[in-house]
Write an enzyme that holds these catalytic residues in place. Structure first.
Site, PDB file in Angstrom:
ATOM      1  N   ASP A 135       0.761  -1.358  -0.353  1.00 18.28           N
ATOM      2  CA  ASP A 135      -0.199  -0.015  -0.149  1.00 18.28           C
ATOM      3  C   ASP A 135       0.341   1.701  -0.151  1.00 18.28           C
ATOM      4  O   ASP A 135       1.554   1.819   1.234  1.00 18.28           O
ATOM      5  CB  ASP A 135      -1.101   0.039   1.126  1.00 18.28           C
ATOM      6  N   LEU A 136       1.204   1.925  -1.112  1.00 17.38           N
ATOM      7  CA  LEU A 136       1.818   2.968  -1.338  1.00 17.38           C
ATOM      8  C   LEU A 136       1.938   4.125  -0.187  1.00 17.38           C
ATOM      9  O   LEU A 136       0.844   4.687  -0.193  1.00 17.38           O
ATOM     10  CB  LEU A 136       1.793   3.887  -2.240  1.00 17.38           C
ATOM     11  N   ASP A 137       3.356   4.387   0.546  1.00 10.76           N
ATOM     12  CA  ASP A 137       3.135   5.167   1.605  1.00 10.76           C
ATOM     13  C   ASP A 137       2.434   5.230   3.028  1.00 10.76           C
ATOM     14  O   ASP A 137       1.807   6.047   3.139  1.00 10.76           O
ATOM     15  CB  ASP A 137       2.962   6.405   0.692  1.00 10.76           C
ATOM     16  N   GLU A 138       1.436   3.930   3.190  1.00 11.57           N
ATOM     17  CA  GLU A 138       0.718   3.758   3.651  1.00 11.57           C
ATOM     18  C   GLU A 138       1.134   2.698   5.060  1.00 11.57           C
ATOM     19  O   GLU A 138       0.264   2.223   5.453  1.00 11.57           O
ATOM     20  CB  GLU A 138      -0.123   3.376   3.234  1.00 11.57           C
TER      21      GLU A 138
END
Length: 295
Positions: free
Chosen positions: A237-240
């Site tokens: 999950d991109l940048d999460e």
């Protein structure tokens, strides 16, 4: 008799007597606890422990590490439903076993330069084994510090091939950690899964969040009052991913986009260096989608 220092970390379902049981085990094996931190999360029902201790070594300088591991593995089984219970996670590492890391970077060199300087100055408890980049621009910086540089260009068609080469470098350098020091590429889900908990990223974080190549200019246009940076573990999950550290600074309407960029780069460097050091010192324990930090 000489001594060797160790770090013990534990995550398990919360229950009574865990600290006492671990302390008694270490005492029974002639160990002296020098630092102890623990936390019970009421919301997740998890217990987290980090202990640093000294163990006596024999005349050959070797501690009965296998004995300690065996004793603790047996004890850890009591904290779950059995010795192999996946909800019980523990680690025992000597404090002098410094992790090795590969730093990935694109064209912005401020975080890379900061990490290299901190390592050379003895301010970073990790060894930088190599620098990997999808551009050749920062080779001079890596080589000036005597660190190997690998140029691995990538595009949509070659991503999996490039990441396979990256994993070969992880193996060849015996690297424990990958640090994305402003590496401007999205990693594949396969790589994120394979290196879960072993990739740290740094990115700008604002309220509101601005995406794209010129986030500080967007922040200036919107008149933000705070800018910041977030260091986190990388997930699909991109940048999460789980957050390790954040830094913020108050800014004013008089600050130009260039001034915001300069402040932001300082924040990114500081947040990333702290996150890397805490990871290297085994002070970061995973708690679902968040972390427990024993600072």
């Amino acid at each position: 008799m000489s001594e060797r220092e160790y770090i013990l970390t534990l995550s398990c379902p919360d229950s009574r007597g865990i600290v006492a049981a671990v302390a008694n085990l270490l005492s029974d094996h002639g160990c002296n606890i020098t630092e102890s931190q623990q936390y019970g999360d009421h919301y997740t029902g998890r217990f987290f422990l980090r202990m640093q201790f000294l163990a006596e070594a024999g005349e050959d300088g070797v501690v009965g590490e296998d004995v300690l591991r065996g004793a603790f593995a047996a004890l850890a089984g009591d904290f779950g439903e059995g010795a192999g219970d996946p909800v019980v996670e523990w680690s025992l590492q000597p404090t002098d076993a410094r992790p090795r890391m590969i730093v990935m970077v694109s064209k912005f060199g401020h975080c890379l330069n900061d990490l290299l300087y901190r390592q050379r100055s003895g301010l970073l408890d990790v060894d930088i084994a190599a620098v990997v980049s999808n551009h050749p621009d920062l080779e001079f910086l890596a080589t000036s510090y005597g660190v190997d540089f690998h140029h691995l260009p990538v595009n949509a068609q070659t991503k999996l091939e490039q990441e396979a080469r990256l994993l070969e470098l992880v193996d060849s350098y015996d690297a424990d950690l990958i640090v994305l020091a402003r590496y401007m590429q999205v990693l594949s889900e396969q790589l994120c899964t394979k290196m879960s908990g072993r990739i740290i990223n740094i990115h700008h974080s604002f309220l509101p969040s601005f995406k794209g190549a010129r986030p500080y200019h967007q922040a200036h246009a919107r008149g933000v009052k705070l800018i910041g940076a977030t260091a986190h573990y990388v997930t699909a999950d991109l940048d999460e991913g789980p957050i390790i550290e954040q830094e913020v600074s108050r800014v004013a309407h008089t600050d130009s986009p260039e001034r915001l960029t300069a402040i932001g780069r300082d924040l990114e460097s500081v947040a990333l260096a702290r996150a890397v050091n805490w990871h290297a010192q085994r002070r970061v324990l995973m708690n679902g989608e968040k972390t427990v930090i024993f600072g």
